[in-house]
Design a protein around this motif. Structure first.
Motif, short mmCIF file in Angstrom:
data_model
loop_
_atom_site.label_atom_id
_atom_site.label_comp_id
_atom_site.label_asym_id
_atom_site.label_seq_id
_atom_site.Cartn_x
_atom_site.Cartn_y
_atom_site.Cartn_z
N CYS A 1 -10.82 4.84 2.69
CA CYS A 1 -11.46 3.55 1.71
C CYS A 1 -10.88 3.91 0.44
O CYS A 1 -11.42 4.44 -0.61
CB CYS A 1 -12.82 3.60 1.75
N CYS B 1 0.73 -1.29 -0.18
CA CYS B 1 -0.12 0.04 -0.02
C CYS B 1 0.67 1.09 0.14
O CYS B 1 0.48 2.42 -0.48
CB CYS B 1 -1.12 -0.03 1.32
N CYS C 1 -8.55 -4.27 1.71
CA CYS C 1 -7.57 -3.88 0.34
C CYS C 1 -6.25 -3.19 0.86
O CYS C 1 -6.28 -2.73 2.10
CB CYS C 1 -8.54 -2.76 -0.06
N GLY D 1 -11.42 5.67 -5.02
CA GLY D 1 -10.89 5.79 -6.23
C GLY D 1 -9.52 6.61 -6.14
O GLY D 1 -9.17 7.14 -6.75
N THR E 1 -9.86 2.17 -1.96
CA THR E 1 -10.54 1.17 -3.26
C THR E 1 -11.92 2.22 -3.65
O THR E 1 -11.86 2.46 -4.99
CB THR E 1 -10.88 -0.10 -3.02
N ASN E 2 -12.87 2.20 -2.86
CA ASN E 2 -14.09 2.99 -3.11
C ASN E 2 -14.12 4.49 -3.35
O ASN E 2 -14.92 5.18 -3.84
CB ASN E 2 -15.07 2.57 -2.33
N CYS F 1 -17.54 -4.37 5.60
CA CYS F 1 -16.28 -4.89 5.60
C CYS F 1 -15.61 -5.81 6.73
O CYS F 1 -14.76 -6.73 6.24
CB CYS F 1 -15.25 -3.65 5.11
N CYS G 1 -6.02 -0.12 3.49
CA CYS G 1 -7.42 -0.01 4.50
C CYS G 1 -7.13 0.60 5.98
O CYS G 1 -6.28 -0.44 6.38
CB CYS G 1 -8.14 -0.97 4.22
N SER H 1 -5.78 8.77 -0.26
CA SER H 1 -6.76 8.79 0.34
C SER H 1 -6.59 9.38 1.74
O SER H 1 -7.54 10.06 2.40
CB SER H 1 -7.18 7.14 0.63
N SER I 1 -5.27 6.37 -4.36
CA SER I 1 -4.13 5.59 -3.74
C SER I 1 -4.27 5.64 -2.30
O SER I 1 -4.72 6.59 -1.81
CB SER I 1 -2.78 6.12 -4.28
#
Lengths: 358, 68, 251
Positions: C214, B14, C19, C219, C216-217, C52, C22, C225, C221
């Motif tokens: 989040c 990540c 993910c 959109g 992923t959702n 999740c 996260c 995020s 990195s």
């Protein structure tokens, strides 16, 4: 002789649950079961138990889920619309193999319906008490004494099979008063050990997980199949029913709960007129006494299912009879209680229509 | 003297650790793919590590061990 | 050399399904470390939600109960009423679970002052189902079900959980923290530990709202995020203690 009490059905049920070792009650007020909650709220604090009025039926059944997960003997009670709200939790409880007792003091439906006695939740209780492949044990008492005798058994069987139990009563049984005696209580109730309960590892075992989620479809199928093996054992060993003059009966009534008592009166009236009427009263609705009914179907001319609904249990009677003879239905609904006279007249009509020797 | 060890199998690449390292000695590998298909974090200059464990504290996967 | 940091035994060795980047993983660690440091892991019963973190029971090294969607506080209430002071009971819930479908269970367990600890992850989106609007989705935020941005005229406003719950007399402690930086993560750990200590001390209902990400959702990195969280979520969801009866009520 043990002491006799004059008690209302709802209150007798509550007292019987306490005597069966239940110390946790989570509920939400709804007519016609409210006296049960009220009785619990009065008694639980006096005996070191917990009564909690939840914010909803949904919350109440999930409190039951939590309490059962940590090993408690626990119950909730409600009436038809409230049971609908509980179905989510009942499915999770069944899917997590948790024992508990759910009481449904049925009232008329659908929707808000009415507050008078009904038996219109038979399908819900026996076919679809929640989403998914599942059953719960359904006990259908016909008197307040039978309620009292049955509550402890329902708790014990739920523990034995790790399957939730429902006591399916109705507004009449909940509200009426009858003389009763409680089962022998000289010995303190000993509850079974529950090594699967989530009570903390104490550093001496792997974590216990109470769960109904299996993302692997094969594992989910395995868990459902294992549960259905237990259901088969229940069907083999736990069917309860009562037969009244079925041996020589031309027409056998099938009725449960309060309706069965009206049917008994109708049977006696018929016999006085020389009409061979009999009665089979399922005491467990799931498992259903299908073998007993199939056996009677070998000699009876017809069956008539009598229900306070538009005809629900009659489907199970037809499955059990399996075409051996006609299966008819008589019912009143919406809170209307059938009278012995109209049941007898319906029975005569059925006998006239089927006629002939078997 | 400090030592930081990254469990490359646990790492999901990540990159959060690379953003918090005060010495900027972490990067995502450009040459290694782990079993999950991620480029795991790697240390490019261990001698400069001060053992602050900032990387480990921000790692969502507990993939980093720090000794000092 | 001595170990400065290693994975806590409060977590299992199972690799999480979360993910990359996260915040759930970070919060799991903080919860597990707190339980170990307070020496209560072996008597803890967790309740996980739907969302999740539905499989959190695989990651924590303690007993766990899986609750129906939103019902974790009711399940925890039932468990805690039975177990009493002998055990620690906590729920771990996301924003959809706690502040939408489970609002009633949240509010009423709070107002009853249940002696439980709630760890609430607010990442402004439904993650598990693929990024739909959450009760905490920001005005204007684009999600799968607010493709033109959350229009408050039709979709309403976000729920500020700590502010709302702090009005209830039954709440002992409510604090909002975040996991976007190491200092914030350290503060989050202190808050979570305090929330568990409150339960050990029998003080009552404690909730820690963790503003999380989040990637992923959203959109973005993982690094982006965290920046988006700082720039957009923290102004709408200010960090801080909203209620602490240790300090005499609302702050």
């Amino acid at each position: 002789m043990s002491q006799q009490y004059m008690m209302k059905g709802n209150e007798a049920l509550a007292e019987a649950a306490l005597r069966a070792g239940c110390r946790y009650f989570f509920g939400y007020p709804i007519t016609p079961q409210t006296e049960l909650s009220a009785y619990m709220s009065k008694r639980m604090p006096k005996i070191g138990g917990t009564f909690l009025q939840a914010e909803s039926e949904i919350a109440a059944i999930n409190m039951v889920l939590g309490a059962s997960s940590v090993g408690a003997r626990v119950m909730t009670s409600s009436s038809s619309p409230g049971i609908s709200l509980k179905t989510e939790g009942i499915s999770y409880i069944a899917g997590s193999d948790l024992p508990c007792l759910i009481v449904n003091v049925q009232r008329g439906g659908p929707g808000l319906g009415g507050i008078q006695p009904s038996q219109a939740d038979y399908f819900q209780a026996t076919k679809a008490p929640g989403h998914g492949d599942l059953h719960i044990m359904v006990f259908a008492p016909a008197s307040i004494q039978e309620i009292v005798d049955m509550v402890g058994r329902a708790f014990d069987k739920a523990d034995q099979y790790r399957v939730p139990a429902m006591l399916l009563a109705d507004g009449a049984l909940g509200q009426m008063m009858e003389p009763i005696a409680f089962p022998d209580e000289s010995e303190e109730k000993k509850l079974p050990e529950k090594p699967w309960a989530a009570t903390g590892t104490k550093g001496s075992r792997k974590p216990n997980i109470i769960n109904s989620l299996y993302l692997n479809p094969n594992k989910l199928e395995d868990s459902v199949r294992e549960r259905f093996e237990r259901y088969e054992k229940i069907k083999e060993n736990e069917v309860l029913y009562e037969e009244v003059m079925t041996d020589d009966a031309d027409l056998v009534l099938i009725a449960y709960g309060i309706t069965s008592r009206i049917c008994k009166t109708a049977v006696n009236m018929a016999r006085a007129e020389g009409i061979k009427l009999g009665l089979l009263r399922p005491i467990t609705l799931w498992p259903f006494p299908e073998k007993a009914i199939a056996k009677i179907a070998d000699h009876a001319k017809a069956f008539m299912s009598v229900e306070m609904s538009m005809g629900q249990m009659v489907d199970d009677v037809r499955l059990a009879v399996n075409g051996k003879c006609p299966v008819r239905f008589f019912g009143r609904t919406g809170g209307v209680i059938p009278t012995p006279d109209e049941i007898l007249q319906a029975a005569k009509d059925v006998l006239a229509s089927v006629g002939g020797d078997k | 003297m400090a030592k930081t060890t990254i469990n490359a199998d646990r790492c999901k690449g990540c990159g959060l650790c690379t953003t918090v390292c005060p010495k900027k000695i972490l990067q995502l590998s450009k040459t290694v793919l782990n079993a999950k298909g991620y480029n795991p974090a790697e240390i490019i200059d261990m001698d400069s590590c001060i053992g602050c464990a900032m990387c480990a504290k921000t790692c969502p996967d507990c993939a980093i061990t720090v000794e000092k | 050399m001595a170990v400065v940091f290693e994975k806590t035994r409060g977590l299992t060795d199972v690799a999480t399904h979360y993910c990359p980047g996260c915040g759930h993983g970070i919060v799991h660690r903080l919860v597990a470390e707190s339980l170990v440091e307070l020496d209560v892991l072996e008597k803890t019963v967790g309740v996980c939600p739907v969302g999740c973190s539905v499989m959190a029971y695989d990651y924590f090294n303690c007993d766990f109960i899986e609750a129906p969607h939103g019902r974790a506080p009711a399940v925890a209430t039932g468990a805690k009423r039975v177990l009493g002071d002998k055990n620690i009971v906590f729920t771990y819930q996301g924003d959809g679970d706690l502040a939408a479908i489970g609002t009633a269970e949240t509010v009423h367990s709070a107002t009853r002052g249940e002696n439980i600890t709630i760890i609430f992850i607010n990442n402004a989106i439904y993650g598990m189902t693929g990024g739909q609007m959450a009760p905490t989705t920001l005005p204007g935020q684009v999600t799968q079900t607010t493709p033109y941005g959350r229009d408050v005229k039709t979709a309403g406003y976000p729920v500020r959980v700590c502010e709302m719950l702090s009005t209830l007399d039954g709440v002992y402690y409510a604090e909002r923290v975040a996991v976007d930086s190491v200092p914030h993560i350290n503060a989050a750990k202190a808050a979570i530990k305090k929330a568990f200590q409150n339960q050990i001390d029998g003080k009552g209902f404690s909730i820690v709202e963790v503003v999380s990400n989040c990637p992923t959702n959203w959109g973005l990195s993982p690094a982006e995020s965290m920046q988006w969280l700082r720039d957009n979520m923290l102004p709408y969801y200010p960090l801080g203690v909203y209620k602490d009866k240790d300090k005499g009520g609302n702050e």
